[in-house]
Design a protein around this motif. Structure first.
Motif, PDB file in Angstrom:
ATOM      1  N   THR A 202      58.581   3.889  28.534  1.00 24.56           N
ATOM      2  CA  THR A 202      58.110   3.184  29.729  1.00 24.56           C
ATOM      3  C   THR A 202      59.249   2.761  30.650  1.00 24.56           C
ATOM      4  N   ASP A 203      60.464   2.665  30.115  1.00 27.56           N
ATOM      5  CA  ASP A 203      61.616   2.235  30.918  1.00 27.56           C
ATOM      6  C   ASP A 203      62.383   3.469  31.385  1.00 27.56           C
ATOM      7  N   ILE A 204      61.922   4.051  32.495  1.00 27.64           N
ATOM      8  CA  ILE A 204      62.549   5.243  33.058  1.00 27.64           C
ATOM      9  C   ILE A 204      62.977   4.909  34.479  1.00 27.64           C
ATOM     10  N   ARG A 205      64.273   5.036  34.752  1.00 28.52           N
ATOM     11  CA  ARG A 205      64.810   4.694  36.073  1.00 28.52           C
ATOM     12  C   ARG A 205      65.284   5.972  36.775  1.00 28.52           C
ATOM     13  N   VAL A 206      65.089   6.043  38.056  1.00 30.16           N
ATOM     14  CA  VAL A 206      65.597   7.126  38.889  1.00 30.16           C
ATOM     15  C   VAL A 206      66.667   6.525  39.794  1.00 30.16           C
ATOM     16  N   VAL A 207      67.864   7.121  39.762  1.00 32.13           N
ATOM     17  CA  VAL A 207      69.021   6.563  40.447  1.00 32.13           C
ATOM     18  C   VAL A 207      69.606   7.613  41.384  1.00 32.13           C
ATOM     19  N   GLY A 208      69.832   7.235  42.619  1.00 28.33           N
ATOM     20  CA  GLY A 208      70.443   8.167  43.558  1.00 28.33           C
ATOM     21  C   GLY A 208      70.345   7.662  44.978  1.00 28.33           C
ATOM     22  N   PRO A 209      70.917   8.400  45.924  1.00 33.49           N
ATOM     23  CA  PRO A 209      70.776   8.022  47.333  1.00 33.49           C
ATOM     24  C   PRO A 209      69.328   8.219  47.771  1.00 33.49           C
ATOM     25  N   ASN A 210      68.945   7.557  48.839  1.00 34.61           N
ATOM     26  CA  ASN A 210      67.558   7.619  49.308  1.00 34.61           C
ATOM     27  C   ASN A 210      67.065   9.052  49.502  1.00 34.61           C
ATOM     28  N   ALA A 211      67.947   9.940  49.955  1.00 31.16           N
ATOM     29  CA  ALA A 211      67.547  11.326  50.218  1.00 31.16           C
ATOM     30  C   ALA A 211      67.135  12.066  48.954  1.00 31.16           C
ATOM     31  N   PHE A 212      67.524  11.541  47.790  1.00 30.31           N
ATOM     32  CA  PHE A 212      67.219  12.215  46.534  1.00 30.31           C
ATOM     33  C   PHE A 212      66.147  11.501  45.720  1.00 30.31           C
ATOM     34  N   LEU A 213      65.661  10.376  46.208  1.00 35.05           N
ATOM     35  CA  LEU A 213      64.610   9.660  45.483  1.00 35.05           C
ATOM     36  C   LEU A 213      63.266  10.316  45.778  1.00 35.05           C
ATOM     37  N   PRO A 214      62.375  10.390  44.801  1.00 35.93           N
ATOM     38  CA  PRO A 214      61.091  11.081  45.001  1.00 35.93           C
ATOM     39  C   PRO A 214      60.179  10.341  45.965  1.00 35.93           C
ATOM     40  N   HIS A 215      59.374  11.111  46.714  1.00 37.63           N
ATOM     41  CA  HIS A 215      58.397  10.516  47.627  1.00 37.63           C
ATOM     42  C   HIS A 215      57.226   9.903  46.864  1.00 37.63           C
ATOM     43  N   ASP A 216      56.881  10.492  45.720  1.00 30.55           N
ATOM     44  CA  ASP A 216      55.680  10.099  44.981  1.00 30.55           C
ATOM     45  C   ASP A 216      56.016   9.223  43.783  1.00 30.55           C
ATOM     46  N   VAL A 217      56.898   8.254  43.989  1.00 31.67           N
ATOM     47  CA  VAL A 217      57.367   7.429  42.880  1.00 31.67           C
ATOM     48  C   VAL A 217      56.228   6.679  42.210  1.00 31.67           C
ATOM     49  N   ASP A 218      55.208   6.261  42.980  1.00 28.44           N
ATOM     50  CA  ASP A 218      54.081   5.540  42.383  1.00 28.44           C
ATOM     51  C   ASP A 218      53.337   6.425  41.399  1.00 28.44           C
ATOM     52  N   GLN A 219      53.175   7.701  41.737  1.00 23.58           N
ATOM     53  CA  GLN A 219      52.496   8.626  40.835  1.00 23.58           C
ATOM     54  C   GLN A 219      53.342   8.942  39.605  1.00 23.58           C
ATOM     55  N   LEU A 220      54.660   8.979  39.770  1.00 25.71           N
ATOM     56  CA  LEU A 220      55.537   9.285  38.646  1.00 25.71           C
ATOM     57  C   LEU A 220      55.615   8.132  37.654  1.00 25.71           C
ATOM     58  N   GLY A 221      55.422   6.915  38.122  1.00 22.81           N
ATOM     59  CA  GLY A 221      55.447   5.767  37.220  1.00 22.81           C
ATOM     60  C   GLY A 221      56.835   5.395  36.740  1.00 22.81           C
ATOM     61  N   VAL A 222      57.833   5.516  37.629  1.00 26.77           N
ATOM     62  CA  VAL A 222      59.206   5.168  37.288  1.00 26.77           C
ATOM     63  C   VAL A 222      59.725   4.148  38.292  1.00 26.77           C
ATOM     64  N   SER A 223      60.838   3.511  37.956  1.00 23.66           N
ATOM     65  CA  SER A 223      61.506   2.628  38.912  1.00 23.66           C
ATOM     66  C   SER A 223      62.616   3.399  39.596  1.00 23.66           C
ATOM     67  N   THR A 224      62.954   3.002  40.819  1.00 17.20           N
ATOM     68  CA  THR A 224      64.008   3.687  41.567  1.00 17.20           C
ATOM     69  C   THR A 224      65.022   2.677  42.092  1.00 17.20           C
ATOM     70  N   THR A 225      66.248   3.148  42.241  1.00 11.54           N
ATOM     71  CA  THR A 225      67.287   2.318  42.819  1.00 11.54           C
ATOM     72  C   THR A 225      68.395   3.199  43.392  1.00 11.54           C
ATOM     73  N   THR A 226      69.036   2.714  44.436  1.00 10.55           N
ATOM     74  CA  THR A 226      70.212   3.380  44.983  1.00 10.55           C
ATOM     75  C   THR A 226      71.499   2.790  44.404  1.00 10.55           C
ATOM     76  N   ASP A 227      71.359   1.780  43.549  1.00  6.29           N
ATOM     77  CA  ASP A 227      72.493   1.078  42.950  1.00  6.29           C
ATOM     78  C   ASP A 227      72.787   1.682  41.576  1.00  6.29           C
ATOM     79  N   PHE A 228      73.872   2.454  41.479  1.00  7.32           N
ATOM     80  CA  PHE A 228      74.189   3.131  40.225  1.00  7.32           C
ATOM     81  C   PHE A 228      74.351   2.133  39.082  1.00  7.32           C
ATOM     82  N   ALA A 229      75.099   1.085  39.295  1.00  8.47           N
ATOM     83  CA  ALA A 229      75.381   0.122  38.230  1.00  8.47           C
ATOM     84  C   ALA A 229      74.097  -0.493  37.692  1.00  8.47           C
ATOM     85  N   ALA A 230      73.196  -0.875  38.602  1.00  7.62           N
ATOM     86  CA  ALA A 230      71.925  -1.466  38.169  1.00  7.62           C
ATOM     87  C   ALA A 230      71.056  -0.442  37.460  1.00  7.62           C
TER      88      ALA A 230
END
Length: 331
Positions: A202-230
């Motif tokens: 359940t703890d799946i994070r997607v990390v990257g610049p905005n251009a690489f974050l998925p559009h359908d994040v709600d459907q994927l069920g993951v958290s996203t951040t542009t902050d590598f450290a976090a």
């Protein structure tokens, strides 16, 4: 082959009425029990590094066709080795020297190879839904394994990923995974996320610049951040992803050096991660872009283990699909 997109059709039945795996075009719809059976079967085929593999006669008489419309090193080679170790005959389709260059439709290519006796197709194609499209058109008794279609799915990579993770972190419910890089265009990311979730993560994070974050994040069920450290904080698995240049329209990444500085798997960036976090990457790697060589082949890396496990997992999938069927069986 956009008219074959699975997004416009009901989900293909990957299991037959007897509960046997008929095709593998995606992770969607597979249960934890079905995935676990594939992984457990792979255990029986895996060999230790430096140990000569055992060849088994399970698919003797079958002809496996690697129908690759895109270039590949790891996937095609491991499919070929897997089929050979199961005693199947193997045909590697070379799109550059095929009649496709003369205008032959992809489906006609499939039909031609099927008429020559192919019983299982491992399909890689640049179009989303291509494997599903082929699976709907093969003859009874012929099966399709998706070896990667567009940005849609890469189920065998996902299965070898979770197989590799399971050997080090068997409790998926308490697993923390960070996927770093071009998730938006990555078929690997989508399939691996689905496999992890099916197994309880359940703890799946997607990390990257905005251009690489998925559009359908709600459907994927993951958290996203542009902050590598976090994003990597406390993660057990950190998986780098290749920038999918061949699937990106135009240039959305202005400076590779800047990307490497902020999102590359480097010693400096990984100082924010757990010291024992395992590093993964589906390959091919771009050194000094998404990962440094000393990290890719360092003590925490599972990258070569992923490659080795790919043979056993693909053997397991082929065995479960065709192992109980004779080449002329149309059921």
């Amino acid at each position: 082959m956009t008219n074959g997109s699975i997004h416009n059709k009901p989900e293909l039945a990957q299991y037959d009425t007897n509960g046997q795996l008929r095709h593998l075009v995606g992770i969607g719809g597979l249960t934890a029990a079905q995935i676990t059976r594939i992984l457990d079967t792979a255990d029986g085929f895996n060999t230790a590094p430096g140990t000569a593999p055992t060849k088994v006669p399970l698919l003797r008489g079958h002809t496996i066709c690697n129908l690759f419309f895109e270039n590949s090193t790891r996937t095609r080679t491991t499919f070929e080795l897997a089929a050979q170790r199961l005693s199947a005959d193997v045909v590697n389709f070379d799109v550059g020297t095929s009649s496709r260059t003369k205008g032959e439709h992809d489906l006609d290519t499939l039909y031609t190879l099927q008429a020559m006796g192919a019983t299982l197709f491992c399909v890689r194609h640049p179009d989303d839904g291509a494997a599903d499209y082929f699976a709907r058109h093969v003859a009874p008794g012929v099966s399709v394994i998706n070896a990667g279609d567009g940005t849609n799915a890469h189920p065998t990579q996902a299965l070898l990923d979770v197989y590799t993770i399971r050997a080090h972190h068997p409790d998926f419910h308490n697993l923390r995974v960070a996927l770093v890089g071009d998730v938006r265009h990555s078929r690997v990311a989508r399939s691996t996320i689905a496999a992890l979730q099916a197994l309880g993560a359940t703890d799946i994070r997607v990390v990257g610049p905005n251009a690489f974050l998925p559009h359908d994040v709600d459907q994927l069920g993951v958290s996203t951040t542009t902050d590598f450290a976090a994003g990597v904080d406390g993660a057990d698995i950190i998986m780098g992803l290749r920038i999918q240049r061949e699937r990106i329209q135009g240039s959305i990444l202005e400076d590779e050096n800047d990307y490497h500085r902020h999102y590359g798997l480097t010693a400096n960036n990984l100082a924010h991660a757990k010291p024992d976090a395992h590093i993964m990457h589906p390959g091919p790697i771009n050194r000094a872009v998404e990962i440094d060589a000393d990290i890719a082949y360092g003590p925490n890396s599972l990258i070569l283990e992923q490659v080795r496990n790919g043979i056993a997992v693909r053997m397991a999938i082929m065995a479960l699909i065709a192992g109980g069927r004779t080449p002329n069986d149309t059921t």
